[in-house]
Motif scaffolding. Structure first.
Motif, mmCIF file in Angstrom:
data_model
loop_
_atom_site.group_PDB
_atom_site.id
_atom_site.type_symbol
_atom_site.label_atom_id
_atom_site.label_comp_id
_atom_site.label_asym_id
_atom_site.label_seq_id
_atom_site.Cartn_x
_atom_site.Cartn_y
_atom_site.Cartn_z
ATOM 1 N N ILE A 1 26.025 60.846 50.766
ATOM 2 C CA ILE A 1 24.784 61.392 49.886
ATOM 3 C C ILE A 1 24.463 60.170 49.142
ATOM 4 N N MET A 2 24.972 59.086 48.844
ATOM 5 C CA MET A 2 24.623 57.779 48.254
ATOM 6 C C MET A 2 23.754 57.040 49.091
ATOM 7 N N VAL A 3 23.761 57.141 50.590
ATOM 8 C CA VAL A 3 23.006 56.275 51.300
ATOM 9 C C VAL A 3 21.626 56.651 51.455
ATOM 10 N N PRO A 4 20.375 55.688 50.926
ATOM 11 C CA PRO A 4 19.170 55.995 50.902
ATOM 12 C C PRO A 4 18.636 56.366 52.658
ATOM 13 N N GLY B 1 42.834 65.509 57.316
ATOM 14 C CA GLY B 1 41.657 64.810 56.955
ATOM 15 C C GLY B 1 40.587 65.509 56.196
ATOM 16 N N ARG B 2 40.966 66.705 55.614
ATOM 17 C CA ARG B 2 39.771 67.306 54.779
ATOM 18 C C ARG B 2 39.099 66.552 53.603
ATOM 19 N N ARG B 3 40.260 66.009 52.803
ATOM 20 C CA ARG B 3 39.999 65.223 51.684
ATOM 21 C C ARG B 3 39.202 64.096 52.206
ATOM 22 N N THR B 4 39.542 63.378 53.154
ATOM 23 C CA THR B 4 38.864 62.107 53.489
ATOM 24 C C THR B 4 37.294 62.359 54.050
ATOM 25 N N LEU B 5 37.076 63.308 54.528
ATOM 26 C CA LEU B 5 36.104 64.015 55.238
ATOM 27 C C LEU B 5 35.100 64.178 53.964
ATOM 28 N N PHE B 6 35.842 64.878 53.076
ATOM 29 C CA PHE B 6 34.866 65.002 51.818
ATOM 30 C C PHE B 6 34.451 63.775 51.032
ATOM 31 N N MET B 7 35.256 62.850 51.188
ATOM 32 C CA MET B 7 34.793 61.601 50.426
ATOM 33 C C MET B 7 33.774 60.792 51.371
ATOM 34 N N VAL B 8 33.796 61.352 52.660
ATOM 35 C CA VAL B 8 32.544 60.472 53.654
ATOM 36 C C VAL B 8 31.458 61.108 53.260
ATOM 37 N N VAL B 9 31.440 62.564 53.019
ATOM 38 C CA VAL B 9 30.249 63.333 52.629
ATOM 39 C C VAL B 9 29.597 62.639 51.304
ATOM 40 N N PHE C 1 27.530 69.524 50.211
ATOM 41 C CA PHE C 1 28.168 69.463 48.770
ATOM 42 C C PHE C 1 28.000 70.534 47.901
ATOM 43 N N MET C 2 26.779 70.853 47.689
ATOM 44 C CA MET C 2 26.372 72.023 46.947
ATOM 45 C C MET C 2 26.974 73.356 47.215
ATOM 46 N N MET C 3 26.861 73.539 48.750
ATOM 47 C CA MET C 3 27.544 74.565 49.374
ATOM 48 C C MET C 3 28.956 74.904 49.016
ATOM 49 N N ARG C 4 29.815 73.579 49.040
ATOM 50 C CA ARG C 4 31.139 73.596 48.831
ATOM 51 C C ARG C 4 31.457 73.921 47.384
ATOM 52 N N GLY D 1 29.881 73.420 54.269
ATOM 53 C CA GLY D 1 30.506 73.587 52.763
ATOM 54 C C GLY D 1 31.714 74.576 52.756
ATOM 55 N N TYR D 2 31.757 75.531 53.507
ATOM 56 C CA TYR D 2 32.822 76.565 53.584
ATOM 57 C C TYR D 2 34.004 76.067 54.105
ATOM 58 N N ALA D 3 33.927 75.263 55.100
ATOM 59 C CA ALA D 3 35.026 74.530 55.608
ATOM 60 C C ALA D 3 35.817 73.371 54.612
ATOM 61 N N LEU D 4 34.830 72.834 53.990
ATOM 62 C CA LEU D 4 35.566 71.975 53.045
ATOM 63 C C LEU D 4 36.111 72.713 51.743
#
Length: 276
Positions: free
Chosen positions: A117-120, A105-113, A156-159, A95-98
Motif C-alpha cells: 500500500i505504501m509503494v507509489p 503465512g497469513r500474517r506475513t501476507l497481510f504485512m506484505v499487503v 485491506f479495506m475489505m479485510r 480481504g475475506y481470505a485474510l
C-alpha cells in the motif's frame, strides 16, 4: 452566553464554507456553461457567464465530426467496467481470505499487503511496461486492465470490514450445507454492499481518469481511452475551447451518474469506515 458564542461560531463556519464552495464550484460551472457557447463568446473579454446563444452545437460536432471520439468513450467504459468488476471480485475475496481463513503465512501476507500500500504506483509503471512487453500485450486493453486487477488498499479495506462481519451467519449457513464459496457469494457479499459500492466508485474513477498508463502502454489511436483521446482531441483542435470544454464535460458524466446511483451505499460505506 455559551449559546450565543456557538451560534456566532456556526455562522462564521457556514459563511466560510459557502465562500469556499463558490470558489470551488465556479471553475466547473464556467466550463460547463462554456461547453454550450460559441467560440467567439468564450474568448470575448467581459463575456457574461450565461449567454443567449447557448446550444448543443459543440456536442453535436464532437460526436458527428470526430469519428474517434465515440470510440474512445466505448474504450474507456469497457476498461473501467471490466477493471472495476475484477477489482471488486479479487479485492473482496482477498480481504475475506485474510479476515476469515486460517492458512500458513497469513500474517506475513497481510504485512506484505500493508507494505505494498505504501509503494507509489508510479514506481511500478516501468516494471509493468517491461513485463507486458515480454508477454506481448502492449497496445491492448489487457495492458490497462490486468496490472490493475487488484488493489492492495481495497484488499485491506475489505479485510477490515469482514473482520467485524458476524461469524454466526456464516456458521448458520455452513450448517445448512453451504460451502465456503457459497457462504461468500450468497451470504457475505450481499451484506457487504456498502463497502463494495464505496470500493467500486473509487476503482471506477481510477480507471476512468487514468492518463499516464494509457499514455505509456497504448499507441493505436483506435484503442485510446477518453483521457488520452482528449489530449489528442485538444491537439487537433488547437485553441477551439468550445469543443474542448464539451469534450471535457463528457469525461465527467459517468462519474456523476455512478455517484448518484450508488450514493446511498457510498455514504453508508464511508460512515462505517469512519466509525472503524
Amino acid at each position: 452566553m455559551q449559546t450565543k458564542k456557538k451560534r456566532i461560531t456556526r455562522t462564521v463556519a457556514y459563511v466560510l464554507l459557502t465562500i469556499y464552495s463558490i470558489i470551488t464550484i465556479y471553475p466547473f460551472l464556467w466550463a460547463f456553461l462554456a461547453s454550450f457557447k460559441p467560440y467567439s463568446e468564450i474568448v470575448r473579454i467581459g463575456a457574461p457567464l450565461f449567454s443567449s446563444n447557448m446550444s448543443l452545437t459543440n456536442y453535436q460536432y464532437i460526436f458527428t465530426q470526430d469519428p474517434m471520439f465515440p470510440h474512445w468513450i466505448v474504450n474507456s467504459l469497457f476498461i473501467a467496467i471490466v477493471g472495476t468488476a475484477l477489482n471488486i471480485l479479487f479485492n473482496s475475496m482477498g480481504g475475506y481470505a485474510l479476515a476469515r481463513l486460517s492458512f500458513p503465512g497469513r500474517r506475513t501476507l497481510f504485512m506484505v499487503v500493508l507494505v505494498c500500500i505504501m509503494v507509489p504506483s508510479q514506481i511500478l509503471l516501468i516494471p509493468n511496461y517491461l513485463i507486458m512487453k515480454a508477454f506481448g500485450i502492449l497496445d491492448s486493453y489487457n495492458a490497462l486492465i490486468l496490472p490493475s486487477a487488484i488493489n492492495f488498499a481495497y484488499i485491506f479495506m475489505m479485510r477490515q470490514f469482514f473482520i467485524t462481519f458476524p461469524k454466526e451467519l456464516e456458521e448458520s449457513a455452513q450448517l445448512d450445507g453451504l460451502g465456503r464459496m457459497g457462504i461468500f457469494f450468497r451470504i457475505v457479499v450481499p451484506m457487504a454492499k456498502s463497502s463494495i459500492a464505496t470500493q467500486g466508485i473509487f476503482v471506477f474513477m481510477g480507471f476512468w481518469n487514468d492518463f499516464m498508463r494509457p499514455l505509456l502502454y497504448i499507441t493505436s489511436e483506435n484503442k485510446y481511452t477518453l483521457t488520452l483521446g482528449l489530449q489528442s482531441f485538444q491537439t487537433q483542435h488547437g485553441m477551439q475551447w468550445n469543443y474542448i470544454m464539451a469534450a471535457a464535460m463528457i469525461t465527467i458524466l459517468p462519474i456523476i451518474f455512478l455517484y448518484i446511483i450508488l450514493n446511498k451505499y457510498f455514504m453508508t460505506g464511508m460512515r462505517i469506515g469512519g466509525e472503524k
